[in-house]
Write an enzyme that holds these catalytic residues in place. Structure first.
Site, short mmCIF file in Angstrom:
data_model
loop_
_atom_site.label_atom_id
_atom_site.label_comp_id
_atom_site.label_asym_id
_atom_site.label_seq_id
_atom_site.Cartn_x
_atom_site.Cartn_y
_atom_site.Cartn_z
N SER A 61 0.83 -1.21 0.00
CA SER A 61 0.00 0.00 0.00
C SER A 61 0.87 1.26 0.00
O SER A 61 2.03 1.23 0.42
CB SER A 61 -0.90 0.01 1.24
N1 SAM Z 1 -0.36 -3.48 4.06
C1 SAM Z 1 0.28 -4.42 3.19
C2 SAM Z 1 1.71 -3.99 2.92
O1 SAM Z 1 2.21 -3.07 3.60
O2 SAM Z 1 2.36 -4.59 2.06
C3 SAM Z 1 -0.46 -4.57 1.90
C4 SAM Z 1 -1.54 -5.58 1.94
S1 SAM Z 1 -2.20 -5.97 0.35
C5 SAM Z 1 -2.95 -4.47 -0.11
C6 SAM Z 1 -3.58 -7.00 0.84
C7 SAM Z 1 -3.19 -8.40 1.24
O3 SAM Z 1 -4.35 -9.02 1.80
C8 SAM Z 1 -2.76 -9.27 0.08
O4 SAM Z 1 -1.47 -9.76 0.30
C9 SAM Z 1 -3.79 -10.41 0.06
O5 SAM Z 1 -3.24 -11.67 -0.29
C10 SAM Z 1 -4.27 -10.40 1.50
N2 SAM Z 1 -5.60 -11.00 1.73
C11 SAM Z 1 -6.73 -10.89 1.00
N3 SAM Z 1 -7.73 -11.59 1.57
C12 SAM Z 1 -7.22 -12.15 2.72
C13 SAM Z 1 -7.75 -12.98 3.74
N4 SAM Z 1 -9.02 -13.41 3.75
N5 SAM Z 1 -6.92 -13.36 4.74
C14 SAM Z 1 -5.64 -12.95 4.78
N6 SAM Z 1 -5.06 -12.18 3.84
C15 SAM Z 1 -5.85 -11.76 2.82
#
Ligand code: SAM
Length: 207
Positions: A61
């Site tokens: 993000s």
């Molecule tokens: N804040 C993070 C960073 O600093 O890199 C970015 C996160 S990214 C926008 C969103 C993440 O949520 C992805 O890696 C995705 O695989 C994960 N995700 C989506 N659904 C999920 C779930 N049900 N449980 C755990 N992780 C999940």
């Protein structure tokens, strides 16, 4: 890895200019090299305020989004925090600098493997990381003072709310808006903050 102090300070200045005032949040950005959490071909953009692609079609993000979500949680040094959607692990690393206990869940197994090594290299190996469906939370270590959800959804995840302390805060990208949810004895209070774009929160987990 050595911290790129100049890059990190540049990022802190950008965050201040965008209204981030919480000293603990700003300090955490000065203490973690974002460079370590972006793909090597994009390291020249590590200290720009933009989201970048990472493994598995996911994103790290934008720093100002991460900072705004951390700031609104009013985190304290004794807090226990659950993060859903570890992604690159950058926000996880920041959290280890701000609070006492960090639990983080990621559904993409490849990312989990990468993040483990990265957190150790960044000197943030105290975070507890596991692969799984973050929508179910991590009940064994609940209740949490704060929960930060890093993927977008149209529905408040009930199981996560159950794992929040009374008085606890959750920040979540809900229906395209960063939303703060505060759990009180009388129920939930929600406040919409800014518009946002996030990859979707996907229910279920298959290793
Ligand atoms: N804040 C993070 C960073 O600093 O890199 C970015 C996160 S990214 C926008 C969103 C993440 O949520 C992805 O890696 C995705 O695989 C994960 N995700 C989506 N659904 C999920 C779930 N049900 N449980 C755990 N992780 C999940």
């Amino acid at each position: 890895m050595e911290i790129n102090h100049r890059g990190a300070q540049r990022l802190v200045q950008q965050l201040r200019a965008k209204g981030i005032k919480d000293d603990r949040v700003l300090k955490s950005f000065a203490e973690v090299s974002r460079e370590l959490f972006v793909p090597s071909g994009l390291s020249h953009r590590a200290y720009s305020d933009s989201a970048l692609p990472i493994t598995g079609g996911q994103t790290i993000s934008a720093p100002s989004t991460v900072a705004a979500m951390l700031q609104v949680l009013h985190l304290g040094p004794r807090d226990r925090v659950l993060e859903v959607g570890t992604g690159s692990g950058f926000q996880t690393a920041l959290l280890t600098k701000i609070v006492a206990d960090v639990y983080t869940i990621e559904r993409n197994l490849k990312l989990v493997g990468e993040v483990k090594d990265r957190l150790i290299k960044a000197g943030c190996g105290t975070a507890h990381l596991r692969a799984g469906d973050g929508l179910k939370g991590w009940a064994e270590h609940s209740p949490y003072d704060a929960i930060i959800v890093s993927a977008g959804t149209d529905k408040l995840p009930v199981q996560l709310l159950d794992q929040l302390k009374t008085g606890g805060r959750m920040v979540i990208p809900l229906k395209g808006k960063i939303t703060l949810v505060v759990k009180s004895r009388n129920g939930l209070r929600t406040r919409q903050l800014t518009d946002c774009q996030f990859v979707p929160l996907i229910p279920g987990y298959t290793p």
